[in-house]
Motif scaffolding. Structure first.
Motif, PDB file in Angstrom:
ATOM      1  N   SER A 113       0.962  -1.355   0.039  1.00  0.00           N
ATOM      2  CA  SER A 113      -0.080  -0.190   0.196  1.00  0.00           C
ATOM      3  C   SER A 113       1.145   1.102  -0.207  1.00  0.00           C
ATOM      4  CB  SER A 113      -0.857  -0.298   1.574  1.00  0.00           C
ATOM      5  OG  SER A 113      -1.630   1.594   0.870  1.00  0.00           O
ATOM      6  N   SER A 114       2.286   1.288   0.610  1.00  0.00           N
ATOM      7  CA  SER A 114       2.857   2.508   0.910  1.00  0.00           C
ATOM      8  C   SER A 114       3.710   2.735  -0.670  1.00  0.00           C
ATOM      9  CB  SER A 114       3.824   2.237   2.353  1.00  0.00           C
ATOM     10  OG  SER A 114       3.125   2.054   3.214  1.00  0.00           O
ATOM     11  N   LEU A 117       1.114   4.750  -3.414  1.00  0.00           N
ATOM     12  CA  LEU A 117       1.451   5.160  -2.985  1.00  0.00           C
ATOM     13  C   LEU A 117       3.134   6.051  -2.855  1.00  0.00           C
ATOM     14  CD1 LEU A 117       0.107   7.525  -1.209  1.00  0.00           C
ATOM     15  CD2 LEU A 117       1.219   7.268   0.744  1.00  0.00           C
ATOM     16  N   THR A 207      -3.073   3.835   8.153  1.00  0.00           N
ATOM     17  CA  THR A 207      -2.397   3.163   6.950  1.00  0.00           C
ATOM     18  C   THR A 207      -2.815   3.195   5.461  1.00  0.00           C
ATOM     19  OG1 THR A 207      -2.202   0.752   7.893  1.00  0.00           O
ATOM     20  CG2 THR A 207      -0.383   2.155   9.085  1.00  0.00           C
ATOM     21  N   ASP A 211      -3.187   6.027   2.837  1.00  0.00           N
ATOM     22  CA  ASP A 211      -2.184   6.167   1.549  1.00  0.00           C
ATOM     23  C   ASP A 211      -3.868   5.981  -0.013  1.00  0.00           C
ATOM     24  OD1 ASP A 211      -0.290   5.188   2.960  1.00  0.00           O
ATOM     25  OD2 ASP A 211      -0.537   2.839   2.438  1.00  0.00           O
TER      26      ASP A 211
END
Length: 298
Positions: A113-114, A117, A207, A211
């Motif tokens: 997910s990060s 982003l 989180t 994101d």
């Protein structure tokens, strides 16, 4: 069972394959193995090609390397228990082993997910400020972003296994999947799980949820920039650089959100739906991402 006063902790949990299709699981493992093999080979090739090609040592490809490494881990973590269940009918998984597998599956999901982003931020800078892109996303900055992604995932999820270990378990020890998932384990406890539910929801929203919101905002700004371009060819060229990333975002977030919603609100749904969404969440993104980026680069 391990017994200590009123505290009960199972020695092991029981894994579940595909409900209602247990007799066909050895055959169903063939397409599943094909997807796993595609994920392993495809992501390994991405890492190898980018590492061996100096001209690809740019922010966009560095983030693609992070995505490929994360997909490799996400495909490998449930592989032993899934194939052990489908091929050898090994349903049992030790309690601590289950918590360890659960921690790494969730942490790798947070990594993915990060990274998605970070890739959206890279596309936004490349389209909105193309001349400043090399000075904003330097190698040092990309390294710091990678370290921040790892630290955020590890620290935010570190309490989860300990919150599960403090619970008392009794009666049912059968999980809903061939891998360990936090809501699945939590729901087997016969103790108060309000802290687990609250912490899990807060971490998920702060989180992965944030994101997704920032990715959407990035594309709103990208679209605004593209619509400001006068030349139609420039608009299409700018949009073309985002196609692969948009596909990667959709195939990751849609199954993940669906699985989370099913575990919290879909208790009346057939177990087969839960299982199919779970396998889609863990197998499809790692298998399709290399294909998506290979088609786009060809």
């Amino acid at each position: 069972w391990e017994f200590n006063g009123s505290f009960h902790q199972p020695a092991a949990f029981l894994l579940v394959g595909i409900p209602g299709l247990e007799a066909l699981q050895p055959w169903l493992s063939i397409p599943l193995c094909a997807l796993y093999l595609t994920a392993l080979v495809g992501n390994s090739l991405i890492l190898f090609i980018i590492q061996r090609t100096p001209s690809l040592h740019e922010p966009m490809y560095c983030f693609l390397c992070m995505l490929a490494a994360t997909d490799l881990g996400l495909a490998l973590r449930p592989l032993p228990t899934t194939l052990g269940l489908f091929w050898f009918r090994r349903r049992s998984i030790a309690f601590n082993t289950c918590l360890t597998q659960m921690y790494f599956i969730h942490i790798l999901s947070f990594f993915e997910s990060s990274v998605l982003l970070a890739m959206a931020f890279d596309r936004f800078i490349a389209i909105s400020c193309p001349l400043r892109h090399p000075s904003i996303l330097t190698r040092a900055t990309v390294t710091k972003i990678g370290l921040a992604i790892v630290l955020r995932g590890m620290v935010s999820l570190l309490p989860i296994p300990f919150l599960l270990k403090r619970l008392t378990y009794c009666g049912k020890t059968e999980l809903s999947h061939s891998f360990c998932f936090h809501p699945d384990i939590m729901n087997l406890a016969c103790a108060d799980i309000k802290v687990n539910v609250f912490y899990g929801m807060v971490i998920l929203l702060s989180t992965v949820g944030m994101d997704f919101v920032f990715i959407v905002l990035s594309y709103i700004l990208i679209l605004k920039t593209i619509l400001g371009l006068t030349a139609r060819e420039e608009c299409l060229k700018a949009l073309n650089t985002c196609v692969s990333h948009i596909c990667a975002v959709l195939i990751f977030f849609i199954p993940m959100i669906g699985l989370s919603m099913i575990h919290r609100f879909g208790k009346d749904l057939p177990p087969l739906v839960n299982t199919l969404v779970a396998y889609t969440y863990l197998v499809i993104p790692p298998a399709l991402n290399p294909i998506i980026y290979s088609i786009k680069s060809s």
